[in-house]
Design a protein around this motif. Structure first.
Motif, short mmCIF file in Angstrom:
data_model
loop_
_atom_site.label_atom_id
_atom_site.label_comp_id
_atom_site.label_asym_id
_atom_site.label_seq_id
_atom_site.Cartn_x
_atom_site.Cartn_y
_atom_site.Cartn_z
N LYS A 704 -66.76 16.22 132.26
CA LYS A 704 -66.20 15.71 133.51
C LYS A 704 -67.02 14.52 134.03
O LYS A 704 -66.48 13.55 134.55
N TYR A 705 -68.35 14.65 133.88
CA TYR A 705 -69.26 13.59 134.35
C TYR A 705 -69.00 12.29 133.59
O TYR A 705 -68.87 11.21 134.19
N LYS A 706 -68.89 12.38 132.26
CA LYS A 706 -68.64 11.19 131.46
C LYS A 706 -67.29 10.56 131.82
O LYS A 706 -67.16 9.34 131.88
N ARG A 722 -63.88 4.89 144.86
CA ARG A 722 -64.44 5.87 145.80
C ARG A 722 -64.26 7.30 145.29
O ARG A 722 -65.15 8.14 145.42
N GLN A 723 -63.08 7.57 144.70
CA GLN A 723 -62.82 8.89 144.16
C GLN A 723 -63.77 9.19 143.00
O GLN A 723 -64.30 10.30 142.89
N ALA A 724 -63.96 8.20 142.13
CA ALA A 724 -64.88 8.37 141.00
C ALA A 724 -66.31 8.56 141.49
O ALA A 724 -67.05 9.41 140.96
N GLU A 730 -70.90 14.74 143.05
CA GLU A 730 -70.79 16.20 142.99
C GLU A 730 -71.29 16.74 141.65
O GLU A 730 -71.99 17.76 141.60
N LEU A 731 -70.92 16.08 140.56
CA LEU A 731 -71.33 16.54 139.23
C LEU A 731 -72.84 16.39 139.02
O LEU A 731 -73.48 17.24 138.40
N LYS A 732 -73.42 15.30 139.54
CA LYS A 732 -74.87 15.12 139.43
C LYS A 732 -75.61 16.22 140.20
O LYS A 732 -76.63 16.74 139.74
N GLU A 733 -75.08 16.56 141.36
CA GLU A 733 -75.69 17.63 142.15
C GLU A 733 -75.59 18.96 141.41
O GLU A 733 -76.54 19.76 141.42
#
Length: 829
Positions: A704-706, A722-724, A730-733
């Motif tokens: 998902k992150y990639k 902005r959505q990306a 969120e994914l980094k967190e």
């Protein structure tokens, strides 16, 4: 020994080849050339022809700046490095008469006396006279010209131990023969005969003036010039600062460079300040409107109020100046693409009358798709494309502090004392000018087009290429500590050595090969399908932990393109190879040739369009997938991103689906260049945390992150970006929660919180009392650890860069950090 023949374009430095020519210099060369051709007679002696060559060289270029001399130590002609004869010889010329075919070399027969003589002259200069300054060696009969780079003689003759020893023995009388004729017949001739190496030379034939095209005469001009034959440094050399441009842009901004060792940049002294310069105008708004109250991370801009105001004002000024320079480059490209049509000029006060209209250009035109622009602006800016780049989105400081339309257009500043601007009489301008008009006219006095074609002009504009701009950006950016710009020849060497090895290693690892050189890889790579070869190549990851102006990453990009070209794996979007197209790095720039000509974009030609599109997409692919950078200075990050966008802009193209009316949009490559302290991280590089994320969950999160990062790079409207950005955050967190922390206090906080939150069954009142006491103690420890950690977050970890997950391209599918194939960096650090 055989000749490896190169044409003029292959031999002359590309950076020099594309430089414009002053009309009077061209006419002088043209007259000298005509006189030479008109003088030559088939039956004239060698001595007479030598005189003609002597006159030609003197009258075309060399008379006033250099000494051309006949019969020095029996050499027919020599040119010294300077006008003083006791300097070293730089050019050796051997002339033969047109009828002396027995001694004159040909393309198919090199083992002739003309070469033997030059072998002797070179060895005598190199060994006996210890001359290290010979640049070229020439054999000519005045019509046929064979020009050898001195490095060929150095490697083939001087470095050959047998020839070296035989020359010394002959010179000192230790051999049977002592005459030159004996040396020619017994040493030089057998050496050439048995040698299996190829010697490279530039060969051409002079053409009668009535058959001579201007383009060919330009080639002759370049090849006979001292810039080529004596290898003089270039005007637009990427290793040299253009002082005139640099000093005047400092003046316009409101800065000056100190004379101390570090050569730092400072605000002008109070008595010398121009209140309407960029810097002073912004400082005035900040002070008058109490702008500092709006800045969230004020401490990041300095410790004192004065430092904060200067830092904020300078960052804003650099943002605007960077944008304007980028737009100048864009304007130059548009004009060039459209046959020098002046309708495509827009950076002038006829189109942009004030700073309100400049803001309009930034945000209502360049950041908005053409179809979505306001109706009243469509006609006014009809030739200006939509670029889709973060360069034309408002920065945090613009939103919090000052916008460009806050500046006053009517206010004037005095023109720089040594300005490049001229009045109607051709003298230096001495007027005051409105700031916006001043910077437009100043930039218009230089040539920013990435021309690949020489033009002849009465007064050519000085070329400011992207490497020279990078040097200027670096100096502006290093205003506090002084600049640490790495010269182009250094970055070229480092990148060539490092990146070629990284590419070889990548293919060896992925395909279980044992290649040791690019030549071996070239011979092996044909076994792979082109898409497989490109897939492997495009996974080479290069990081720069202190990007500065982005100089190293641009050099890496150029080298990657050159290697792909050398390996023959550059393909268009349909998978079709680019044939007869060669990319090479010279003078820290990438140059493209198509057949025997410098490539120049022309969207009206289908093959030409295909080449331009392919190079653009190759650059984009390599920037997005292979290049990653970090810098603690936000101004550096900004400038590095700008440099990479400029590299893409050089190969921008009109799209066929817009009927060749709109340029291809630029990608959001800014995400590959991060602002942070590359030496400090919260987390270790491995993914094993206190609570290990289940492998499938980590794999899904990484996927998902990639995708989120890919979506960001390809987003062409703000909402998509902005959505990306939200998904990436969120994914980094999520990944960070399962990463292995470094800081002891951070680890302690996690352990204490886990212990306090742990489930506990109490069997007695005494146990409950003891638990409450323990929680009280743990709470105190937690508060102390949190206080220590918060203090570190404001200092040590203020700009920490998390290598563990900042760049998903260096994570494998399971979320493990795999790292980079090469790290490049600035040697002074």
């Amino acid at each position: 020994m055989k000749l490896d023949i190169k044409n003029i374009l292959s031999s002359v430095n590309k950076a020099y080849f594309i430089q414009d020519i002053v009309l009077k210099d061209f006419n002088r060369f043209k007259n000298a050339y005509s006189n030479l051709l008109n003088s030559i007679q088939q039956n004239e002696s060698e001595e007479t022809l030598k005189d003609y060559v002597n006159d030609f060289l003197k009258n075309s270029f060399y008379k006033e700046r250099f000494t051309v001399k006949e019969n020095i130590n029996n050499i027919d002609l020599v040119v010294y490095n300077d006008s003083i004869e006791n300097n070293n010889i730089a050019l050796i010329i051997e002339t033969k008469s047109l009828r002396n075919t027995a001694e004159m070399i040909t393309q198919n027969e090199i083992n002739k006396k003309a070469l033997w003589e030059l072998m002797l002259y070179y060895l005598e200069e190199r060994i006996t006279n210890n001359n290290l300054e010979i640049k070229h060696i020439i054999i000519t009969n005045t019509i046929d010209w064979y020009i050898f780079n001195a490095s060929e003689f150095e490697n083939i003759f001087y470095k050959n131990k047998e020839l070296f020893n035989n020359f010394n023995k002959w010179k000192t009388g230790k051999l049977v023969g002592k005459t030159k004729e004996w040396f020619y017949k017994q040493i030089a001739k057998p050496f050439v005969e048995k040698s299996e190496v190829e010697i490279t030379c530039n060969y051409f034939k002079l053409v009668p003036t009535n058959q001579l095209s201007e383009s060919l005469l330009i080639e002759f001009y370049k090849v006979f010039s001292p810039e080529h034959l004596l290898k003089l440094s270039l005007i637009n050399d990427s290793n040299s600062l253009n002082i005139e441009f640099y000093d005047e842009i400092l003046h316009i901004i409101g800065l000056y460079e100190t004379n101390n060792k570090a050569r730092t940049i400072e605000r002008k002294k109070p008595k010398e300040r121009n209140e309407n310069s960029f810097l002073e105008s912004v400082i005035s708004v900040i002070e008058n409107d109490d702008i500092l109250l709006n800045i969230k991370d004020l401490d990041q801009h300095g410790e004192t109020k004065e430092e904060q105001i200067f830092s904020i004002a300078l960052e804003l000024c650099l943002t605007w100046v960077n944008r304007i320079i980028f737009l100048k480059l864009l304007e130059s490209q548009l004009v060039k693409y459209n046959n020098n049509n002046s309708e495509y000029l827009f950076l002038n006060t006829n189109k942009i009358k004030d700073f309100d209209e400049l803001r309009e250009l930034f945000f209502d035109i360049l950041a908005i798709k053409i179809k979505e622009r306001k109706e009243n602006l469509k006609e006014k800016y009809k030739h200006i494309p939509y670029l889709n780049s973060s360069l034309f989105e408002q920065t945090v400081l613009e939103r919090e502090a000052v916008r460009v339309n806050h500046l006053k257009y009517s206010a004037e500043i005095p023109v720089y004392g040594n300005t490049v601007l001229k009045d109607k009489n051709g003298k230096k301008l001495k007027d005051n000018l409105p700031l916006l008009e001043y910077i437009f006219r100043f930039l218009d006095s230089y040539n920013f087009a990435s021309n690949n074609k020489t033009q002849i002009q009465e007064t050519p504009k000085t070329l400011i290429n992207s490497s020279v701009l990078g040097l200027i950006f670096e100096k502006l950016n290093g205003y506090k500590e002084g600049s640490f710009f790495t010269p182009g020849y250094v970055t070229m060497y480092i990148c060539r050595e490092t990146i070629r090895n990284a590419v070889i290693q990548k293919f060896n690892t992925d395909h279980n090969w044992q290649c040791k050189s690019i030549n071996e890889l070239y011979n092996k790579i044909s076994k792979l399908e082109l898409d497989v070869a490109n897939k492997t190549f495009n996974t080479v990851r290069v990081g720069d932990p202190a990007v500065g102006s982005g100089h190293f990453l641009v050099s890496v990009l150029n080298e990657l393109i050159a290697i792909k070209s050398e390996l023959g794996i550059i393909v268009d979007k349909t998978g079709k190879l680019l044939r007869n197209v060669y990319c090479e790095v010279q003078n820290d720039e990438i140059y493209i040739t198509h057949f025997d000509n410098m490539f120049e974009y022309n969207f009206r030609d289908q093959e030409n369009q295909r080449i331009q599109e392919t190079i653009f997409y190759e650059k984009r692919t390599l920037i997005e997938n292979c290049l990653f950078g970090v810098d603690i200075n936000p101004k550096s990050v900004q400038i590095c991103r700008l440099r990479l966008w400029i590299e893409l802009l050089k190969n921008s193209f009109y799209t066929s689906n817009s009927n060749f009316k709109e340029l291809e949009t630029l990608p959001n490559i800014d995400i590959n260049i991060k602002c942070g302290n590359s030496l400090v991280s919260h987390f270790l590089l491995n993914g094993k945390g206190n609570k290990k994320m289940p492998p499938k969950k980590m794999q899904l999160a990484t996927k998902k992150y990639k995708k989120a990062v890919s979506d960001y790079k390809n987003a062409d409207i703000k909402y998509q970006k902005r959505q990306a950005e939200k998904a990436i955050k969120e994914l980094k967190e999520e990944i960070s929660r399962y990463s292995n922390p470094i800081d002891k206090d951070y680890i302690a906080i996690g352990k204490i919180v886990a212990e306090i939150d742990s489930q506990k069954i109490f069997f007695s009142k005494e146990e409950h009392t003891q638990w409450k006491m323990k929680v009280k103690r743990l709470s105190k420890e937690l508060a102390a650890a949190q206080e220590r950690y918060e203090k570190k977050k404001r200092s040590v970890f203020a700009k920490a860069l998390e290598w563990r997950f900042e760049f998903p391209e260096v994570l494998d599918d399971k979320g493990n950090f795999t790292g980079f194939d090469a790290i490049v960096g600035n040697p002074p650090y």
